[in-house]
Design an enzyme around this catalytic site. Structure first.
Site, short mmCIF file in Angstrom:
data_model
loop_
_atom_site.label_atom_id
_atom_site.label_comp_id
_atom_site.label_asym_id
_atom_site.label_seq_id
_atom_site.Cartn_x
_atom_site.Cartn_y
_atom_site.Cartn_z
N HIS A 86 0.70 -1.10 0.09
CA HIS A 86 -0.07 -0.19 0.00
C HIS A 86 0.94 1.28 -0.04
O HIS A 86 0.42 2.36 -0.63
CB HIS A 86 -0.90 0.01 1.19
CG HIS A 86 -1.80 -1.08 1.16
ND1 HIS A 86 -2.84 -1.28 0.35
CD2 HIS A 86 -2.12 -1.93 2.36
CE1 HIS A 86 -3.58 -2.32 0.77
NE2 HIS A 86 -3.01 -3.06 1.66
N HIS A 113 5.74 6.48 7.26
CA HIS A 113 5.33 5.90 5.65
C HIS A 113 5.01 7.14 5.13
O HIS A 113 4.85 8.35 5.63
CB HIS A 113 4.28 4.78 5.76
CG HIS A 113 3.06 5.49 6.54
ND1 HIS A 113 2.47 5.32 7.84
CD2 HIS A 113 2.06 6.09 5.88
CE1 HIS A 113 1.48 5.86 7.91
NE2 HIS A 113 1.04 6.52 7.05
#
Length: 309
Positions: A86, A113
């Site tokens: 993702h 992230h």
């Protein structure tokens, strides 16, 4: 909207519970895009969801939002850099800590992230006055008392995320070379070891981290737990177009290019967004300065009248 388009085009929706982003949803890949997350993950339909659009004219100045105390942000470490299907995620040593900034307690680092657009285009999750940035980075921390994100998610303030916006610059940001050069090893979902990196290399200097926005929200991916204290920094980080585009070479778990991996903004539903305003002088200091100025003005006025000048 994506689901409606699929229905109108004659696509058959499957009963898959796998979540994904808008850019992945097609007739051949009927995974659950953001509009359908709430059908599978109940928390994603909550009233305190993230990301949001920050309207600057509605901000409330909060003098309690003092600069953060960052521990371990300048220390270099070796860790796992992961394409999790993702996004790209860097695991962080738990020795990294943050406190201050009107947080209820000290928090330890978990991971960092990013979210981006396509080939260097716009792709931040949060927006400011409706404007999207090139990319957004989230440094995820949890309260020191918890052992995992799953535990922290049960606490309305269990998670503290520091968010950073990116903007395109004419020249490359050399501090990101180590991270960006490693992306070629994880273009497919996998992991590699990133050596000699620090959070200080990826974030602005502490002097440029005094102005930030604060609100209470959620994780921006399922299960969308409403357990996050968000701090979004006003100062954007510069990256060249080429550096930004490097992230689009990664692949989702379904094999498609990893582009536009951001959730659309959610309604505030009455929540207030606060602004730190930077290192403003405390009220007591401001009063002292005002008193000195008034006294000086009175002295000058008296001196002029008595021809002492």
């Amino acid at each position: 909207m994506v689901l409606l388009k699929l229905l109108h085009s004659g696509c058959v929706l499957s009963s898959t519970l796998r979540w994904c982003y808008h850019s992945q949803v097609t007739c051949n890949n009927t995974c659950r895009g953001p509009e359908a997350w709430g059908q599978v993950f109940q928390r994603c339909s909550g009233r305190s969801q993230s990301p949001v659009n920050i309207v600057t004219r509605r901000l409330v100045l909060d003098e309690r939002l003092t600069p953060f105390h960052l521990t371990g942000y300048q220390e270099r470490f070796h860790s796992s850099l992961l394409n999790n299907g993702h996004t790209v995620q860097l695991d962080l040593p738990s020795s990294i800590r943050i406190k201050g900034g009107n947080l209820p307690t000290s928090y330890k680092a978990l991971q960092v992230h990013l979210h981006w657009g396509k080939d260097g285009g716009l792709g931040s999750e949060h927006t400011i006055d409706g404007e999207r940035f090139s990319m957004e980075m989230h440094i995820v921390h949890i309260k020191e008392e918890y052992d995992s994100l799953a535990q922290a998610e049960r606490d309305r303030a269990g998670v503290a995320v520091l968010g950073f916006f990116f903007q395109e610059s004419a020249s490359a940001n050399k501090k990101f070379d180590t991270l960006i050069n490693a992306l070629k090893y994880i273009q497919q979902p996998s992991n590699t070891t990133l050596k000699g990196v620090s959070l200080g290399m990826l974030t602005p200097s502490p002097n440029n981290m005094t102005k930030y926005f604060r609100y209470e929200g959620s994780l921006t991916t399922p299960n969308c737990a409403e357990a996050v204290v968000w701090s979004l920094f006003e100062k954007a980080i510069p990256l060249s177009r080429e550096q930004l585009a490097a992230f689009s070479q990664l692949r989702f778990s379904d094999g498609q290019r990893m582009v536009r991996n951001y959730r659309p903004v959610e309604p505030l539903n009455g929540r207030q967004v606060y602004y730190s305003g930077g290192q403003a002088a405390p009220a007591s200091t401001a009063l002292l300065i005002m008193s000195v100025l008034v006294s000086s003005a009175r002295y000058l006025h008296t001196a002029l009248r008595t021809h002492e000048l």
